[in-house]
Structures are given as structure tokens and as C-alpha cells.
Design a protein around this motif. Structure first.
Motif, PDB file in Angstrom:
ATOM      1  N   GLN B 150      91.038  18.842  34.162  1.00  0.00           N
ATOM      2  CA  GLN B 150      90.463  17.601  33.641  1.00  0.00           C
ATOM      3  C   GLN B 150      89.000  17.432  34.040  1.00  0.00           C
ATOM      4  OE1 GLN B 150      91.716  14.938  31.680  1.00  0.00           O
ATOM      5  NE2 GLN B 150      93.244  16.487  31.144  1.00  0.00           N
ATOM      6  N   TYR B 151      88.634  17.947  35.230  1.00  0.00           N
ATOM      7  CA  TYR B 151      87.262  17.744  35.705  1.00  0.00           C
ATOM      8  C   TYR B 151      86.460  19.048  35.767  1.00  0.00           C
ATOM      9  CZ  TYR B 151      89.091  13.181  37.083  1.00  0.00           C
ATOM     10  OH  TYR B 151      89.671  11.939  37.072  1.00  0.00           O
ATOM     11  N   GLY B 152      87.031  20.139  35.240  1.00  0.00           N
ATOM     12  CA  GLY B 152      86.305  21.402  35.236  1.00  0.00           C
ATOM     13  C   GLY B 152      86.117  22.003  36.617  1.00  0.00           C
ATOM     14  N   ILE B 153      87.093  21.851  37.499  1.00  0.00           N
ATOM     15  CA  ILE B 153      87.031  22.452  38.833  1.00  0.00           C
ATOM     16  C   ILE B 153      88.028  23.603  38.907  1.00  0.00           C
ATOM     17  CG2 ILE B 153      87.475  22.074  41.302  1.00  0.00           C
ATOM     18  CD1 ILE B 153      86.446  19.325  41.049  1.00  0.00           C
ATOM     19  N   ASP B 154      87.568  24.701  39.494  1.00  0.00           N
ATOM     20  CA  ASP B 154      88.376  25.905  39.644  1.00  0.00           C
ATOM     21  C   ASP B 154      89.398  25.709  40.771  1.00  0.00           C
ATOM     22  OD1 ASP B 154      88.919  28.763  39.621  1.00  0.00           O
ATOM     23  OD2 ASP B 154      87.727  28.825  41.476  1.00  0.00           O
TER      24      ASP B 154
END
Lengths: 456, 456
Positions: B150-154
């Protein structure tokens, strides 16, 4: 803040189903008796269905009351939210507004309980003690097992063998709800034994499993059969999806330009789209798209013709788009879309240009499903991925055309018990497959000798 | 007709979390530095957590604002319904009213995304690019994977090896949301290699996996670690469950006499119960029950003592009920309840007699889960079955006493990806196991030399 989910209260649930038979632009062709070729009447169906459901099957009343005892069970998860897919819109950078009905909240994880519950209820009222059925991917078998537990009816499920092997979790769901589940073809029926004799290694098919379940129903006292799709009363029960959606669109002052659903037997598609199709029949301008796999292109490549619903020719002949009752689809991962035929009402509405069919390749559908999972959160069933692929096509077209269209689709189920399919996709094991012309011709040989549809 | 689900609109969602630190009857003992034995300050935690979450961890503000960007994602499935379990009541023939919060509607199928979403959000704001974590049954790892997308974090997940092997579907969920998942102990970290050297065939444990995830976080730039339970900020994020429930009870003019949740690390239990515990702390008469398995009896048999959160002693020492950081629980099927410790806030409230712990046997929990599935429809997670077992005990007691009690419990997750556990139950492969006294004594040897809790 933006409202994401348009909710209804339990009080706002539809109290009647919509029966599209009352509004069909062309009168439906009757089902024919497999022996005589004559139209079947209610009495012909009585050995396999309870009379109260047969009455619904042949009814042309526009509205059919939903019994309180059915609403009480549907309320476990209904009304279902209408959800605005803001994140998907953003990812596609489209001017289109995308909405979906979330049917994944039912205990079985799909739209199937919408008809499993009333079917179990009407059987209970009729006095049925056991219900037999078939299941492909397992969605229907698990839905009916859940419904059977609610009304204390014993459920026996014949599950297409390849799915039985690939999807043990679906069988375990059935067991948890107290049902029995057997791999089909099985040695429990005459039909199953015949099929195994012909090909002991057959992966099975929905047509074969239907034959087994019907035989098991007619050969035992107090036992009826239930079908999870195709028939008119199933479409009618599913219209609660679209009726809720109509109310929800009214709340936000919107209305879809395009309605999309995937179609195997046709029921989730019909459930969402028929209440909208009613408006289209009466002149509303809109598009209604039914999506199928290129490997089982019933609507896009199969003719509109009389055919059996099952492999061993026990069911009545139904007027439908079909690839022939002997057709065994490739073992694609969207098991719920592996059926040779299509609901007669959906088929007729394709003929009448109310519904447009679309076939999509498998890999495009998984690409769509993964994008949906990473934006909207829910991991969709592989069947549902077909609808999402079409939604994405239309959202991209809206962008090209610079038009703010409203798109509605049916999130017919989640994919949490179908994750092996995503695994196959991620590891590059899936391929695209379009059924070749010569296979279609060969498959259709089986219906050459059957009665033809009277073009009127 | 009876209303089954008490709903809230998105507008009615709580806008603040409740931080029970403001109302604790006894001040919390501080976490201690593993090297010095001195209380840790925010700076000590900075290598593994972003400072904005550390501030929440040590905050004593009663109310903490929920950012709009977090609410926007929670709205994918929240507010969650409060459901009246009429069918279960009927099956038990009890005068008790049974309600449950249905946390199974989240994309990952459990309550875990309630904290995964804000943790991913605060990391995003802080500038974190990668988050490492551990997971037991896979609920937390999949929840964080969903939130990361959802927040583009790996997201990188270390999954307890036995669960990794037994629950491939959880790993596939993580992959579908774009995360990487490794069986722990792995050869990717120093800690993992050490553990494999000591015992190459270890089934793994949460404690071991935490060690790996923490090491992976501190040894890489832009990388932080996230914990799915135990810590104060996790409890705080989960209180949205109980805050919604309070509003929902207000709508129907009721209030629970008994609040029940299962407890592994404590977060689903705390999330439901803390807003009610606040009332109890301030004098309201009620019971709050935390349920654990007899095979991992942290609360009922473990002392309240300082202990490490992980196996290789990297985390701060936390004041909690513990069986010792070396304890490897038997591979019971409720993987989420296999943790040697318990949230310090839950532990302290047990000491203060606000919360009462209860240990139940495995088979009783599956009996309870199957009854729930056949009456209320939803197949619960094996962890949740522990709560349901306690609910059934209390409902039966209410019948014996002839009292119309109101019971509330947390339906913390569905069991659709845990069906192998039900299979083991149905095929008679499960047994009851209570951790014997001598094993508890042996396990507790590991904490003998650690600092003691200052009784005040």
C-alpha cells in the motif's frame, strides 16, 4: 475523507429477487426432454429438484419474495459493500471511476452462497434430507456445504478430480461444515464407473461430475440435486448482488456505463448484471461484458444450440452457447470457468445484443489480479481475475478516449485457497492457450444430431 | 427482523487510538538494555524502529490521532462488524448474548493489518525503504506484506520454518503482495547460521525468527524492523477494534459482562479488550479473559519477569509473563500462540487483576471452532478457536446459573489457509498436551541470571 465503501444496512437489503424472464426481449426457448426431444414440464424435473424450486425455474414473475429464513442466513455477510477502487484507478492513471461489489466476504469466500442458501432452504421446506451436487474449483461445493449446515441438510459433493487433487483446502472446508466430498469420476455411481472404464486417468470435468450427482440424487429416497449455476432460478437468486448495487449507486448518485463479470456457468455475472440489463433492455445506453478464458471460449466461439448440461446426457437439453457436452477444457487454473455450456438466459441475452462476450488469455488475467491485490488489497480468485483484466482494458480505453466512464465489476471471490495458481504464475509455469479451430469443430460434432433451436 | 450485524459507517470510525499507558493502575516497569541492564531510552531503539513509532511506544498520552493516510487504507475493510451470534446461542441453548467482532474481513484475513498499516505508514513518513520482520503462522508476515504494498515499502519476512513448510499459502500471499519470505532459521543472517549449526533440524521458533529479522534490519541502510505484537504501540494500534465495539454496543444499548480473546503475543486480545479494561480500571464490574494453549502456558504458568523477546538476546529485556527465551513450544496448530512471552501491558494487567488468564486444551478448541463454523458460518483460525472455547464455557456457565450475560469475543481471523489443522483434528491426529512442570522449570533456568522486576 473520501468514502470508499458504500454500505447498506440489513434493513435496506432487497426483499425480492429479480427474475429477468419477465423482461427478456426474446422469449426463452424451452428446455427439451433428453429422450423425447419435447419441451420438459415441471413434472419431468421433479425427480431431481423440489417443486418449489421448479416453480421458480419456470416462473415469469418479475419479482420473487425472499423468505425471512433466507434473509436471516444471508445476513451473516450481506449486504455486501460496493467499493470504489481508488487505488486501482490511481495505478492505471485513468479518468474512469471503478467500483466493485465485494462478494468475497461470504463464509465460503465467493458469491456462491447467495444461491446455496435459498436452495438449501427450499429443499428443507420441501422435506429433502440429502442434497447431492458437483463442484469444479470447489467454490460451489463449499458454499452448499455451508448452507446445508445452516438448515441441517446432509450434503454430498462430487468434485472434479483435478480440482480435488489440486485444492485440498476446498474439500476440507466442506468437511468442516459437515459435508462429504468425493473425487469425480468416482466408483460410487454407474456414470462414474463408466467414465473411469473409458479413461481411468481422466482429470474429470464439470459435465462428468454433474452426471454423478444427478444419478446419486435420483437413486435415493429424500434426496435432491442442486446446481450452482446455469439454471434460471440460480440466476434469480444471485440478482441480490445487482439489486444491492443499484441501491448503492443511487446513494452516491452514480450509474455504471460498463458492467463486467467473469462467466463460467454465468451466475455471478448474471447476479450483478441482470438488474442493470433490465434497464438496458428498456433503452438505457450501457455496455454489459461477460468475460471467459480463451481456453474455454463458450460464448465467443461456441454456437447457440441445444445441448446437454452433463456428459452422459441425463439432463434436459438446454438452449445455450456450448462447445459440446463431451468437451474437456484444458486444466487452466480458473476451475470455475471450465464448463462447456453457459446459462440459457445469459446465452439468449448475448443473441439479443444485450450482453457482449469477451475472451481473455490466462496470463493477462493473473497480471490483472496481482495489480488488484497490490492496489486494492484483496487477492482475487483466478476466475475473478478475468473480470479485472477486462476492467483494466476498459479503464485504459477510457484514458485513451479521455472519458470519465463509470465501470462496475463483480469481485466474485477471493483467491486465498487458490494461491497455488498464483504460485504457478509467478514461477512462469503458466502459458496462454486459445482453443484451436479444429478442436472446436471436433467438440461440436457431439451436438450435430441434437434438436436445433427454432430461430422463431 | 433481528439485526445480526451492528455496523458503523466510515464516518463513524474512531479517529484516535486508545493508549492504555495513561490508565495503567500500576506504572509499567521500563524495558532494560540487554547489555547494561539499565532502562532503555528512545535512542537505544533507534537502530531498529523509526523515531515516530518509538515516540508512540513510550507515550503516555491517552489518545493518539490516527493519520488520514492510515484511515484511508484501513477503510478497505474497516469498520468491522459487531455480530450477534444468534445461531451459536441457539445451539448452546444459553441465556447469554454472544457478540463477536469480525476481524476476518481484512485482506490478510486477521486483525494483524490493523497495526501493519500504521507501522508501514510511519516508516514511510520516516524514510524507511525496507522493513524486515518475523512471522509465526504467517498472519503477521502476510499482513505486513499487504501494508507494504500500500505504501511502496519493500518487505522481507523470516517465517518460522515449521510454518513455512506447513503453510505454503501464507508465503504465497506474501509473494502476491510483492514481499520476500524466507524459512527461519536461514543462512542469510549470522544468528540464523548459528542456530542451524546448533540444530540443523530445528522447527524454528518466533524467538529465533525475531533474532534474524532484527539482525537483518540493523545491518542494512534505510532498513527498519517491525514487530506484529508484544510492544505497546502495537497494542495501541489494535485498540481500534475495541473502540469500534464500544460505539457499536452503544448503538444497541448493551455492554459486555465478559470480554474474551486469545493471546499469543497479546495484540488481538489487547485490541479488543483495552478500551473495556479502561472502564474496569475505573470501577466497572466485568471480566476480561485472555486465552492461551495449555502447551504454551505463558500467562498461566510463566512468572512475571524480565526476559528477552528473542532467542539470541538482542532485544531489550521486557517485563512480561514468560516461559524463558529459549523455550521452543510444541508444534501445535495455532502457530500464532506459540510465543514464549506476552505483551508487557497485558502481563502487568494480569498482575493487577484486571485480566484473568485461562489455558485450554487443543481438542476443546477445535470442537469449539467446528461448532462455530456450522452455526455462525465462518471457519475460524485455530488461534481464534481458543477464544471460542472460552466463550462456550462461559455461555454454558450462564445457562447453569440462569443468567443473561453479555459475552463479547474477538473473531480475530478466519481459518481458510489453516485448514490442514482442521484436517488433523478430523482425522484424530491431534492430542492434548499440557506443558509438564519439569519442562517449565527447565525453561525458566534461562532467565535466572537476568535482572529482577522491582516489585515497587
Amino acid at each position: 475523507m473520501e468514502v470508499k465503501k458504500i454500505l447498506l444496512t440489513e434493513d435496506e437489503m432487497p426483499r425480492q429477487w429479480y427474475n429477468i424472464a419477465a423482461d427478456m426481449p426474446t422469449a426463452m426457448q424451452p428446455p427439451l426432454h433428453p429422450g423425447t426431444g419435447q419441451p420438459v414440464g415441471p413434472d419431468d424435473l421433479a425427480p431431481i429438484f423440489p417443486m418449489n424450486l421448479i416453480e421458480q425455474e419456470v416462473s415469469t414473475e418479475r419479482w420473487i419474495d425472499i423468505p425471512d429464513e433466507v434473509l436471516g442466513v444471508l445476513k451473516i455477510w450481506r449486504p455486501a459493500p460496493l467499493v470504489r477502487a481508488y487505488n486501482l484507478e490511481k495505478a492505471l492513471d485513468t479518468p474512469a471511476k471503478i467500483y466493485y461489489k465485494n462478494e468475497s466476504y461470504s463464509p465460503a469466500g465467493s458469491h456462491k452462497p447467495n444461491t446455496a442458501v435459498p436452495q438449501a432452504y427450499y429443499n428443507k421446506v420441501f422435506g429433502t434430507k440429502h442434497i447431492t451436487t458437483e463442484t469444479g474449483a470447489g467454490q460451489w461445493g463449499s458454499a452448499l456445504s455451508f448452507a446445508g449446515a445452516q438448515y441441517g441438510i446432509d450434503i454430498v459433493v462430487y468434485m472434479v478430480k483435478i480440482s480435488y487433487q489440486q485444492k485440498p483446502y476446498r474439500r476440507l472446508m466442506m468437511n468442516t461444515w459437515g459435508a462429504q466430498c468425493y473425487a469425480s469420476p468416482s466408483t460410487r455411481t454407474e456414470a462414474g464407473r463408466k467414465m473411469l472404464e473409458k479413461d481411468p486417468d481422466t482429470p474429470g470435468s464439470l459435465g462428468m461430475a454433474i452426471s454423478e450427482a444427478v444419478e446419486a440424487a435420483v437413486s435415493r429416497e429424500d434426496t435432491k440435486y442442486a446446481l450452482g449455476s446455469v439454471l434460471n432460478h440460480v440466476m434469480t437468486h444471485q440478482t441480490i448482488i445487482g439489486l444491492e448495487a443499484l441501491k448503492q449507486f443511487e446513494k452516491v448518485g452514480d450509474y455504471p456505463d460498463i458492467v463486467i463479470g467473469c462467466a463460467g456457468g454465468g451466475s455471478n455475472f448474471a447476479g450483478l448484471s441482470f438488474p442493470f440489463a433490465r434497464d438496458k433492455i428498456h433503452g438505457k445506453e450501457m455496455r454489459i461484458i461477460a468475460v471467459e478464458p480463451t481456453s474455454c471460449p463458450t460464448m465467443t466461439r461456441g454456437p447457440f444450440a441445444y445441448d446437454f448440461g452433463d456428459t452422459v446426457q441425463m439432463t434436459p437439453l438446454l438452449p445455450m452457447h456450448t462447445l459440446g457436452h463431451d468437451f474437456v477444457p484444458a486444466p487452466i487454473h480458473a476451475g470455475g470457468l471450465r464448463y462447456h455450456g453457459m446459462a440459457p438466459q445469459v446465452s439468449q441475452l448475448i443473441e439479443d445484443k444485450i450482453i457482449e462476450p469477451l475472451a481473455v488469455h490466462q496470463i493477462e488475467t493473473f497480471e490483472a489480479g496481482v495489480l488488484f491485490a497490490r492496489t486494492e488489497g484483496i487477492i482475487p480468485a483466478p476466475e475473478t481475475d478475468h473480470a479485472i483484466a477486462a476492467v483494466i482494458r476498459e479503464a485504459k480505453r477510457a484514458k485513451e478516449e479521455g472519458k470519465e466512464k463509470t465501470i462496475l465489476f463483480n469481485m466474485s471471490g477471493h483467491g486465498l485457497v487458490d494461491l497455488a495458481a498464483y504460485d504457478a504464475y509467478f514461477s512462469g509455469k503458466l502459458s496462454d492457450y486459445a482453443l484451436p479451430e479444429e478442436e472446436i469443430e471436433r467438440a461440436l460434432k457431439t451436438i450435430e444430431s441434437l434438436p436445433k433451436i427454432n430461430a422463431g
